[in-house]
Design an enzyme around this catalytic site. Structure first.
Site, mmCIF file in Angstrom:
data_model
loop_
_atom_site.group_PDB
_atom_site.id
_atom_site.type_symbol
_atom_site.label_atom_id
_atom_site.label_comp_id
_atom_site.label_asym_id
_atom_site.label_seq_id
_atom_site.Cartn_x
_atom_site.Cartn_y
_atom_site.Cartn_z
ATOM 1 N N HIS A 186 0.827 -1.201 0.000
ATOM 2 C CA HIS A 186 0.000 0.000 0.000
ATOM 3 C C HIS A 186 0.867 1.259 0.000
ATOM 4 O O HIS A 186 0.540 2.262 -0.651
ATOM 5 C CB HIS A 186 -0.919 -0.013 1.222
ATOM 6 C CG HIS A 186 -1.832 1.153 1.310
ATOM 7 N ND1 HIS A 186 -1.654 2.163 2.226
ATOM 8 C CD2 HIS A 186 -2.926 1.496 0.576
ATOM 9 C CE1 HIS A 186 -2.602 3.072 2.080
ATOM 10 N NE2 HIS A 186 -3.386 2.700 1.092
ATOM 11 N N GLU B 202 1.959 1.923 -3.500
ATOM 12 C CA GLU B 202 0.891 2.541 -4.308
ATOM 13 C C GLU B 202 0.911 4.053 -4.143
ATOM 14 O O GLU B 202 0.837 4.809 -5.123
ATOM 15 C CB GLU B 202 -0.465 1.991 -3.877
ATOM 16 C CG GLU B 202 -1.662 2.652 -4.541
ATOM 17 C CD GLU B 202 -2.885 2.718 -3.656
ATOM 18 O OE1 GLU B 202 -3.520 3.795 -3.603
ATOM 19 O OE2 GLU B 202 -3.209 1.696 -3.016
ATOM 20 N N HIS B 203 1.029 4.514 -2.895
ATOM 21 C CA HIS B 203 1.032 5.957 -2.635
ATOM 22 C C HIS B 203 2.264 6.634 -3.221
ATOM 23 O O HIS B 203 2.166 7.703 -3.834
ATOM 24 C CB HIS B 203 0.961 6.218 -1.129
ATOM 25 C CG HIS B 203 -0.432 6.205 -0.584
ATOM 26 N ND1 HIS B 203 -1.216 7.330 -0.519
ATOM 27 C CD2 HIS B 203 -1.192 5.194 -0.099
ATOM 28 C CE1 HIS B 203 -2.393 7.029 -0.007
ATOM 29 N NE2 HIS B 203 -2.404 5.733 0.264
ATOM 30 N N GLU C 237 -5.429 7.725 6.652
ATOM 31 C CA GLU C 237 -6.262 6.787 5.888
ATOM 32 C C GLU C 237 -6.621 5.585 6.744
ATOM 33 O O GLU C 237 -7.745 5.080 6.682
ATOM 34 C CB GLU C 237 -5.511 6.352 4.629
ATOM 35 C CG GLU C 237 -6.312 5.465 3.702
ATOM 36 C CD GLU C 237 -5.561 5.103 2.444
ATOM 37 O OE1 GLU C 237 -6.005 4.170 1.746
ATOM 38 O OE2 GLU C 237 -4.522 5.745 2.160
#
Length: 498
Positions: A126, A129-130, A207
């Protein structure tokens, strides 16, 4: 669009006691295709009775078809052909060309997700991805955002347990620009700095806090952690706080070098695109990629998924509703029985108090929940992974479910719900992607599922099988684990075709 237009014109039927009842909530007009089902002639008395009954029907029934028809599978032949080219470095390019369209979507799918993290780097997928979206290679972050805005495009990304995807939708004339941006996202990671990694920590933590405020997402995280504890699928997508706060650039770089490799990537394009043009541009633009030979299949065989009968309970009497999920171990993506389980998910039927159908919804399970006022909402789920899966029900209730054993309740005559499943295009498309088969083959697989198949598959995965439970909220009255386990053992009625 052709299929969707045709499906809106279809109609399903349900046969009860030799009478044909139409289901008015699917369509309002006659399909031009041939019918696959013929209604039975009815006696004059029944015709008159039906005429009187029809005059008293509520308004939403008045558009029912007099002669119900079902989907004509030959419609699928008009779908655009899916073409796949494998480049010399192993990267695959897949396209569905529709030159009449005014837009196109360019996507990059990478066979890398949270199951490919380690305990020390949980959440790295993750994080990547950022950083791929914020730290550009051939252009600055600001320049990339400006280009997307100029194109009127929409860039999105998602990390799941087994994949990461980047999607960019643009007008047809901007397809080359979109490919350039996707290529820029996928290039090697030598451009990423320690500052790029550090700047994302607070964003990802925020998040994570947002996810923790969403009971549904949190329940499924807990369910996977319980069902697949000590297995890669048990790792959460976002990772624990202490890893997010301490992970450094070298671990991010190592994850990209190991998993963002050409054989584990697919560049997909749909809409106003030409396959040859996309393949040529991808070959030129996406060349600077890692060369690690490790495959996802190798990693899965090295760390196989293990299902554990267990539960997670978080008691919180300060919230009004209880949320919980009960799941069985399910088939993997490539298991032929996964098709039957998909059909069973649609048979169970989702329900919510906010639905317009109320207690008149088609699913008998949903009817029982609605009439007895057992829960606020009910959602069956069917999650397939490379070597395992989860099949069960997620529910939200004011009190604990009084009839949780309904999870394993299925009806014998499920043909209408099979047809409803066929009408769900998103499901068909995703299943086709997983199976890498054309629509005709998939329709044949679905059509081959009958009552005996459902009973056999229910015996294999549900009857007297271990379960995993995740629950949170005011759940003091929720039955103990052994109560749920005994409920599963009562389903021996399926054996012998009873």
């Amino acid at each position: 669009m052709g299929l969707k237009h045709s499906l809106r014109k279809t109609h399903t039927v349900r046969k009860l006691n030799n009478l044909t009842h139409t289901c008015p909530f699917i369509s309002t007009s006659q399909s031009s295709g041939p019918s696959l089902m013929v209604t039975c002639d009815q006696p004059a008395a029944l015709i008159e009775s039906n005429r009187l009954e029809k005059s008293n029907r509520s308004k939403f029934l008045k558009y029912s078809l007099p002669h119900p028809v079902v989907i004509d599978p030959s419609i699928i032949l008009s779908f655009p052909e899916t073409r796949v080219t494998t480049l010399p470095n192993g990267l695959r390019v897949a396209t569905e060309s529709n030159l009449a369209a005014k837009t196109a979507t360019i996507s990059a799918w990478i066979d890398a997700g949270s199951r490919h993290d380690t305990d020390e780097t949980s959440g790295a997928a993750h994080y990547v991805e950022h950083i791929k979206l914020t730290a550009a290679c051939r252009m600055s972050k600001e320049e990339r955002q400006e280009k997307i805005q100029d194109m009127g495009g929409c860039l999105s990304a998602k990390t799941a347990r087994e994949y990461t995807a980047y999607n960019l939708t643009v007008r047809d004339k901007y397809v080359p620009n979109a490919l350039y941006i996707i290529a820029d996202i996928l290039q090697k990671n030598s451009y990423y700095s320690y500052q790029d990694v550090d700047s994302l920590r607070n964003i990802i933590l925020q998040e994570k806090q947002a996810v923790e405020r969403c009971p549904e997402k949190l329940i499924f995280d807990h369910l996977h952690t319980a069902a697949f504890q000590s297995s890669p699928l048990g790792r959460t997508v976002l990772g624990p706080d202490h890893v997010i706060k301490t992970i450094h650039r070298n671990k991010i770089v190592n994850f990209i070098s190991t998993h963002y490799t050409p054989p584990r990537m697919v560049i997909a394009a749909a809409g106003a695109v030409k396959h040859e043009d996309i393949a040529d541009k991808v070959k030129k633009l996406i060349a600077d990629l890692p060369t690690d030979p490790t495959t996802a299949s190798h990693l899965a065989s090295k760390e196989p998924t293990i299902f554990t009968a267990s539960e997670v309970r978080i008691i919180d009497d300060g919230v009004p509703l209880a949320h919980f999920a009960v799941a069985f171990k399910e088939a993997s993506l490539t298991d032929p029985d996964s098709i039957a389980l998909m059909v069973m998910q649609f048979m169970l039927g989702s329900w919510s108090k906010s639905t317009v159908f109320g207690k008149f919804i088609g699913s008998e399970l949903a009817q029982r929940v609605a009439i007895d006022d057992i829960a606020e909402s009910l959602m069956p789920f069917n999650k397939n992974y490379r070597d395992a899966g989860l099949f069960g029900v997620y529910a939200c209730a004011k009190v604990s479910l009084r009839a949780a054993h309904l999870l394993t309740y299925f009806v014998d005559n499920f043909k209408p719900w099979l047809l409803l499943a066929l009408c769900n295009l998103d499901w068909i498309r995703s299943a086709t992607c997983f199976w890498q088969k054309n629509f005709i083959c998939l329709f044949a697989r679905i059509e081959a599922v009958d009552a005996s198949t459902i009973k056999r598959v229910a015996n294999r995965f549900i009857s007297d099988r271990d379960i995993a439970i995740a629950a949170m909220g005011p759940i003091r009255r929720l039955p103990e684990y052994n109560w749920f386990r005994r409920s599963a053992s009562l389903n021996r009625q399926w054996e012998g075709g009873k």
